[in-house]
Design an enzyme around this catalytic site. Structure first.
Site, mmCIF file in Angstrom:
data_model
loop_
_atom_site.group_PDB
_atom_site.id
_atom_site.type_symbol
_atom_site.label_atom_id
_atom_site.label_comp_id
_atom_site.label_asym_id
_atom_site.label_seq_id
_atom_site.Cartn_x
_atom_site.Cartn_y
_atom_site.Cartn_z
ATOM 1 N N ILE A 58 0.813 -1.217 0.000
ATOM 2 C CA ILE A 58 0.000 0.000 0.000
ATOM 3 C C ILE A 58 0.842 1.259 0.000
ATOM 4 C CG2 ILE A 58 -1.973 -1.094 1.109
ATOM 5 C CD1 ILE A 58 -1.046 -0.001 3.760
ATOM 6 N N GLY A 59 2.153 1.144 0.024
ATOM 7 C CA GLY A 59 2.984 2.336 0.006
ATOM 8 C C GLY A 59 4.450 1.983 0.142
ATOM 9 N N PHE A 62 11.357 6.091 2.006
ATOM 10 C CA PHE A 62 12.789 6.123 1.778
ATOM 11 C C PHE A 62 13.465 4.862 2.304
ATOM 12 C CE2 PHE A 62 11.669 10.603 1.614
ATOM 13 C CZ PHE A 62 12.395 11.030 0.519
ATOM 14 N N SER A 64 11.563 2.028 3.826
ATOM 15 C CA SER A 64 10.716 0.866 4.063
ATOM 16 C C SER A 64 9.624 0.782 3.012
ATOM 17 C CB SER A 64 10.080 0.951 5.458
ATOM 18 O OG SER A 64 9.312 2.132 5.578
ATOM 19 N N LYS A 81 5.545 -2.756 8.222
ATOM 20 C CA LYS A 81 6.497 -1.787 7.680
ATOM 21 C C LYS A 81 7.841 -2.481 7.532
ATOM 22 C CE LYS A 81 8.157 2.939 8.461
ATOM 23 N NZ LYS A 81 8.152 4.080 9.415
ATOM 24 N N ASP A 170 9.520 15.468 11.697
ATOM 25 C CA ASP A 170 9.177 15.110 10.312
ATOM 26 C C ASP A 170 7.663 15.087 10.138
ATOM 27 O OD1 ASP A 170 9.660 14.485 7.669
ATOM 28 O OD2 ASP A 170 9.800 12.334 8.028
#
EC number: 2.7.12.1
Length: 627
Positions: A58-59, A62, A64, A81, A170
C-alpha cells in the site's frame, strides 16, 4: 489448545504494556513480577513473516515498504512496515521503542514486531483512510468542521508527544494517517523515525544545534538555516499542514506560495482561500507559520484555539443560522509574517456544507494555480543546491545507536532564560560498529581510481550498484600529512548538507540516476570542517548504506547465500526490558568468504618496475645422455 501461541495484538487504550484484559496473566488475585509481565508482553508481540498472509503493498518510503497483512490465527488486519536497508536497523529500533511507549488515540498504535532474517519490522494498526495528503487530493468533499476536527486530532497527538519530552521533526501530510468511520474522520500521527528528545536550553552550556533532518517543504526556516531549534519546529510544520487543509493544495511551492526565506507568502496564499473559510482558522495557520520560533504558540494553546473555533461552527444543517460572535484569539497577532492579512475576511455562509475549495478539482501538476499577480514566483528550495528543489528527505548519519528516548516532560522554562543549547544525552553515544568489508582482498586499485576519470559528471545510467562498504580500517594507503580528511560520502556544501541525486529535474546523463515513483534522493549531513575532494569525486562516489539503498549483484545460483548479520536481542525488540539471559532473534553462523584470497597467486604475476629489463640468468644444465 496446548502450546498454541497467543494472538498478536497491542495493548488496549487503558492497558499498560504487558497487561491483558485479565491482568498480568496469573489469574485473579495472583500478582506477577514486573519482569514477567514485560517478558510476556515482549514475547506475545513477536511474530514471523510466515504468520501473515494476504500481503498487499500500500505504500513505500525512503527506508521501508508498507504492506497490508492479515494475521493467520487472529485474523487481525495490520500494517507491516518492512525495513529495506540493513544499515537502518538502528533507526527502526528507535522508532519501535518509542511507539511501544506511546498510548494516545491520535498516535499511530503499535501492534508488535516482526523478525525476519535478523531484521526488525514494525507492525502497526491499519488506517483505512490512507494519508492526509491522499485525502486532500481526492474529490472527497470536506466541510470546515471536518477539517477543523482533523486539525484538532493532529494537534492533540503532538501535544501528547511534546508532553513526553519528544518532538517529531518530520511532521507532514504524508505522515498523518486518516481513519474512516461512520461518524467521520479521525487523524493520527505516525512515522517517528526522526523523533528526538526536546533539547533543554540553559545558560553556560555548549551551543550545538541538532542535525538538519526532515522534509524540506515542512521544515522550519531555522532548521533549514542550520540554527538552533526545538519543538517549535513542529509548530511550523503543523502550520504548513493547516495551509494544505484550508486551501486543499499540496505543500509544493508551485502550489503553496512561499517566500525566499522559506516563510509563507501570506498575500499570495489568501488568493487561494475562499470567503467561506473561518477567519480564526486562517489566522491560526498564519500564526503557526511565523518566522520567529519564540512567537509560535505551543500545542497546548493551539488545541484550545481549535476547540474554540469548533464551538463557533454551526451544525451542518440547511437551516443553521450564522453565529453572532467569533472565536477569541489570544495569541500574538503581531507575529504574523510579512504581508499579513490587512482586511477582515467576510463571514462564511454556514448554510454551505461544502467549502469553496471543494467546488474545484484538485490542482493539476501541468497547470499551477494563479496567485493574482504577474510576478514570477521562485521556488526557494530550488535556489539551494543541497535541497534539490525540496523533493528529498534530509537525514542524520551515521545512524545513532538504538537508545530508548526518555518519555519525561521537559522542564518548564521561564521567560527570562536565554535559549542556549545543551547537547542531549541521546547524542552522546559510541559509534555503531562498522560492517565487515566484503570487497576482494587483492583487487587492483585501478578500477577504484577510474571513477574519477569518467568523462561525465554524473553516474552511469545503469541499474542499482553495489553499496559501498566501510573498509577504512584495512586500507593500506596512509593519509598524506597536511591534507584535510576526505569525504567518504559526498562533498560538503556551505550549509553542511550534501545530496546524492536530484528529484526535481528529469533524468539526463549528467543529472543522476533515472527517476522512480519514490523520492530518489536522500540527503545526509556532513561535518562542517571537511574540505572538498578534488576531481569532483563526490559526484561518482556512493554514499553509505545508511543514507541510500544500494543492492548487491545477485550471486550465481550455485554459490551459497550469505545470511544477514544477526541482531542480538538485548539491543533490539527486547532492549527496553534489559533481559541479559534472553535471546530471541536468530544468529546464523558466520558466512564463508565469498572470494578466494588470491594474494599468493597474484604475487607471481606482478611485473615490478625496474626488474623487467634484467637479462635472464642461465639455469643449471641438465646432465647429458650417456651410452
Amino acid at each position: 489448545m496446548a502450546g498454541e501461541r497467543p494472538p498478536l495484538r497491542g495493548p488496549g487504550p487503558g492497558e499498560a504494556p504487558g497487561e491483558g484484559p485479565g491482568g498480568a496473566g496469573g489469574g485473579p488475585g495472583r500478582g506477577r513480577p514486573s519482569s514477567y509481565r514485560a517478558l510476556r508482553s515482549a514475547v506475545s508481540s513477536l511474530a514471523r513473516v510466515d504468520d501473515f498472509d494476504c500481503a498487499e503493498k500500500i505504500g513505500a518510503g525512503f527506508f521501508s515498504e508498507v504492506y497490508k497483512v492479515r494475521h493467520r490465527q487472529s485474523g487481525q488486519v495490520m500494517v507491516l512496515k518492512m525495513n529495506k536497508l540493513p544499515s537502518n536497523r538502528s533507526n527502526t529500533l528507535r522508532e519501535v521503542q518509542l511507539m511501544n511507549r506511546l498510548r494516545h488515540p491520535n498516535i499511530l498504535r503499535f501492534m508488535g514486531v516482526c523478525v525476519h532474517q535478523g531484521q526488525l519490522h514494525a507492525l502497526t494498526e491499519y488506517m483505512n483512510g490512507g494519508t492526509l495528503e491522499q485525502l486532500l487530493s481526492s474529490p472527497e468533499p470536506l466541510s470546515w468542521p471536518v477539517r477543523l476536527h482533523l486539525a484538532l486530532d493532529i494537534a492533540q497527538g503532538l501535544r501528547y508527544l511534546h508532553a513526553k519530552g519528544v518532538f517529531h521533526r518530520d511532521l507532514t501530510s504524508k505522515n498523518c494517517l486518516v481513519r474512516r468511520e461512520d461518524r467521520g474522520f479521525t487523524a493520527v500521527v505516525g512515522d517517528f523515525g526522526l523523533a528526538e528528545k526536546i533539547p533543554v536550553y540553559r545558560e553556560g552550556t555548549r551551543k550545538e544545534p541538532l542535525a538538519v533532518v526532515g522534509s524540506p517543504y515542512w521544515m522550519a526556516p531555522e532548521v533549514l538555516r542550520g540554527e538552533l531549534y526545538d519543538e517549535k519546529a513542529d509548530v511550523f510544520a503543523f502550520g504548513i499542514v493547516l495551509c494544505e487543509l484550508i486551501a486543499r493544495v499540496p505543500a509544493d511551492p508551485d502550489y503553496l506560495p512561499r517566500t525566499e526565506d522559506f516563510g509563507l507568502d501570506v498575500p499570495a496564499f489568501r488568493t487561494l482561500v475562499g470567503n467561506d473559510c473561518p477567519l480564526p482558522f486562517l489566522l491560526l495557520a498564519i500564526h503557526c507559520c511565523s518566522m520567529e520560533p519564540s512567537t509560535r504558540a505551543p500545542f497546548t494553546e493551539i488545541t484550545q484555539h481549535l476547540e474554540q473555533i469548533l464551538e463557533q461552527q454551526p451544525e451542518a444543517t440547511p437551516l443553521a443560522k450564522p453565529p453572532l460572535t467569533k472565536a477569541p484569539l489570544t495569541y500574538n497577532q503581531g507575529s504574523v509574517p510579512r504581508g499579513g492579512p490587512s482586511a477582515t475576511l467576510p463571514r462564511p455562509d454556514p448554510r454551505l456544507s461544502r467549502s469553496r475549495s471543494d467546488l474545484f478539482l484538485p490542482p493539476s501538476p501541468e497547470s499551477p494555480p494563479s496567485w493574482g499577480d504577474n510576478l514570477t514566483r521562485v521556488n526557494p528550495f530550488s535556489l539551494r543546491e543541497d535541497l534539490r528543489g525540496g523533493k528529498i528527505k534530509l537525514l542524520d548519519t551515521p545512524c545513532k545507536p538504538a537508545t530508548p528516548l526518555p518519555l519525561v516532560p521537559p522542564s518548564p522554562l521561564t521567560s527570562t532564560q536565554l535559549p542556549l543549547v545543551t547537547t542531549p544525552d541521546i547524542l552522546v553515544q559510541p559509534e555503531t560498529p562498522v560492517r565487515r568489508c566484503r570487497s576482494l582482498p587483492s583487487s587492483p586499485e585501478l578500477p577504484r581510481r577510474m571513477e574519477t576519470a569518467l568523462p561525465g559528471p554524473g553516474p552511469s545510467p545503469m541499474g542499482p550498484t553495489e553499496e559501498r562498504m566501510d573498509c577504512e580500517g584495512s586500507s593500506p594507503e596512509p593519509e598524506p600529512p597536511g591534507l584535510a580528511p576526505q569525504l567518504p560520502l559526498a562533498v560538503a556544501t556551505d550549509n553542511f548538507i550534501s545530496t546524492c541525486s536530484s528529484a526535481s529535474q528529469p533524468w539526463s546523463p549528467r543529472s543522476g540516476p533515472p527517476l522512480n515513483n519514490n523520492p530518489p534522493a536522500v540527503v545526509v549531513n556532513s561535518p562542517q570542517g571537511w574540505a572538498r575532494e578534488p576531481w569532483n569525486r563526490a559526484q561518482h562516489s556512493l554514499p553509505r548504506a545508511a543514507a541510500l539503498e544500494r543492492t548487491e549483484p545477485s550471486p550465481p545460483p550455485s554459490a551459497p547465500r550469505e545470511p544477514e548479520e544477526g541482531l542480538p536481542c538485548p539491543g533490539c525488540c527486547l532492549g527496553p526490558f534489559s533481559f541479559g539471559f534472553l535471546s530471541m532473534c536468530p544468529r546464523p553462523t558466520p558466512a564463508v568468504a565469498r572470494y578466494r584470497n588470491l594474494n599468493c597467486e597474484a604475487g607471481s604475476l606482478l611485473c615490478h618496475r625496474g626488474h623487467h629489463a634484467k637479462p635472464p640468468t642461465p639455469s643449471l644444465q641438465l646432465p647429458g645422455a650417456r651410452s
